[in-house]
Each structure stands twice: as structure tokens, then as C-alpha cells.
Design a protein around this motif. Structure first.
Motif, PDB file in Angstrom:
ATOM      1  N   TRP A 100      21.501  22.469  -0.196  1.00  0.00           N
ATOM      2  CA  TRP A 100      22.847  21.958   0.062  1.00  0.00           C
ATOM      3  C   TRP A 100      22.819  20.990   1.240  1.00  0.00           C
ATOM      4  CZ3 TRP A 100      26.042  22.384   4.333  1.00  0.00           C
ATOM      5  CH2 TRP A 100      27.359  21.964   4.152  1.00  0.00           C
ATOM      6  N   CYS A 101      22.086  21.349   2.280  1.00  0.00           N
ATOM      7  CA  CYS A 101      21.968  20.454   3.444  1.00  0.00           C
ATOM      8  C   CYS A 101      21.338  19.126   3.033  1.00  0.00           C
ATOM      9  CB  CYS A 101      21.139  21.106   4.549  1.00  0.00           C
ATOM     10  SG  CYS A 101      22.014  22.394   5.457  1.00  0.00           S
ATOM     11  N   MET A 102      20.291  19.169   2.221  1.00  0.00           N
ATOM     12  CA  MET A 102      19.631  17.945   1.799  1.00  0.00           C
ATOM     13  C   MET A 102      20.576  17.070   0.971  1.00  0.00           C
ATOM     14  SD  MET A 102      15.853  17.406   0.177  1.00  0.00           S
ATOM     15  CE  MET A 102      16.150  18.225  -1.360  1.00  0.00           C
ATOM     16  N   ALA A 159      21.777  22.931  -8.654  1.00  0.00           N
ATOM     17  CA  ALA A 159      20.901  22.131  -9.507  1.00  0.00           C
ATOM     18  C   ALA A 159      19.688  21.648  -8.726  1.00  0.00           C
ATOM     19  CB  ALA A 159      21.672  20.946 -10.081  1.00  0.00           C
ATOM     20  N   ASP A 160      19.897  21.179  -7.505  1.00  0.00           N
ATOM     21  CA  ASP A 160      18.796  20.716  -6.666  1.00  0.00           C
ATOM     22  C   ASP A 160      17.824  21.852  -6.378  1.00  0.00           C
ATOM     23  OD1 ASP A 160      17.697  18.505  -4.806  1.00  0.00           O
ATOM     24  OD2 ASP A 160      17.869  20.264  -3.499  1.00  0.00           O
ATOM     25  N   ILE A 220      21.049  18.380   8.690  1.00  0.00           N
ATOM     26  CA  ILE A 220      19.837  19.062   9.129  1.00  0.00           C
ATOM     27  C   ILE A 220      20.132  20.561   9.052  1.00  0.00           C
ATOM     28  CG2 ILE A 220      18.287  19.496  11.072  1.00  0.00           C
ATOM     29  CD1 ILE A 220      18.951  16.603  11.999  1.00  0.00           C
ATOM     30  N   PRO A 221      19.333  21.293   8.283  1.00  0.00           N
ATOM     31  CA  PRO A 221      19.611  22.728   8.159  1.00  0.00           C
ATOM     32  C   PRO A 221      19.320  23.492   9.443  1.00  0.00           C
ATOM     33  CG  PRO A 221      17.639  22.144   6.912  1.00  0.00           C
ATOM     34  CD  PRO A 221      18.213  20.868   7.467  1.00  0.00           C
ATOM     35  N   ARG A 267      31.613  25.517   4.739  1.00  0.00           N
ATOM     36  CA  ARG A 267      31.610  24.485   3.693  1.00  0.00           C
ATOM     37  C   ARG A 267      30.512  24.777   2.677  1.00  0.00           C
ATOM     38  NH1 ARG A 267      30.549  18.043   4.478  1.00  0.00           N
ATOM     39  NH2 ARG A 267      30.335  17.652   2.256  1.00  0.00           N
ATOM     40  N   PHE A 268      29.327  25.159   3.145  1.00  0.00           N
ATOM     41  CA  PHE A 268      28.232  25.538   2.247  1.00  0.00           C
ATOM     42  C   PHE A 268      28.666  26.672   1.332  1.00  0.00           C
ATOM     43  CE2 PHE A 268      25.086  29.020   1.928  1.00  0.00           C
ATOM     44  CZ  PHE A 268      24.346  28.527   0.862  1.00  0.00           C
TER      45      PHE A 268
END
Length: 85
Positions: free
Chosen positions: A36-38, A74-75, A43-44, A8-9
Motif C-alpha cells: 500500500w505504501c509503495m 493486487a500489488d 515510505i513504510p 488510511r491504509f
């Protein structure tokens, strides 16, 4: 069977770098993953586990052949370049 978090990532936060001239480096790809996890409230995985998963998908830490895209991009950019905010 559902899509794995890593798949998914890769689907949501990366796109192929056809030319290979702007591929994400090792630290950038893991940083994008943690962003992406955040964004998705996951939780990565630890870096070692992440790279084990990347290797099973034939993604090399030395030449990922991937670019970043989407909200996680962007993050990540804002997190690594605070002067842009």
C-alpha cells in the motif's frame, strides 16, 4: 486534523473478516501495508512501529480479523506470487 497514514491504509486496503477464516497473518498484513505504501508513494514504517500502531487499534498480529482489498491487494498478490504474472 487529518487521517493518519495507518488509518488510511486500514480504510483503503483492508476489510473486516467476519468469519475469521481467512484473516491476514502477521507477515501478510505487514506485506500488504508495504505494498500500500509503495502504491501511494509513502515510505513504510518499520515493522515494530507498524505493530505498535496496530496494537493501539486493537488489531492482533496473531488474528487480525482483516482481509485485503483494493489496489494494494493486487500489488501484494502479484509481488508474492510472481508465477501469476
Amino acid at each position: 486534523m487529518g487521517v493518519s497514514k495507518i488509518d488510511r491504509f486500514l480504510s483503503e486496503a483492508t476489510t473486516p473478516d467476519q468469519d475469521g477464516d481467512a484473516s491476514l497473518r502477521k507477515d501478510q498484513l505487514y506485506g500488504l501495508y508495504t505494498s500500500w505504501c509503495m502504491v501511494n508513494q509513502f515510505i513504510p514504517a518499520a515493522a515494530g512501529e507498524f505493530w505498535t500502531e496496530m496494537k493501539t487499534r486493537r488489531i492482533k498480529s496473531s488474528d487480525s480479523r482483516l482481509r485485503m482489498t483494493g489496489a494494494a491487494a493486487a500489488d501484494y498478490i502479484l509481488a508474492t506470487r510472481p508465477a501469476l504474472v
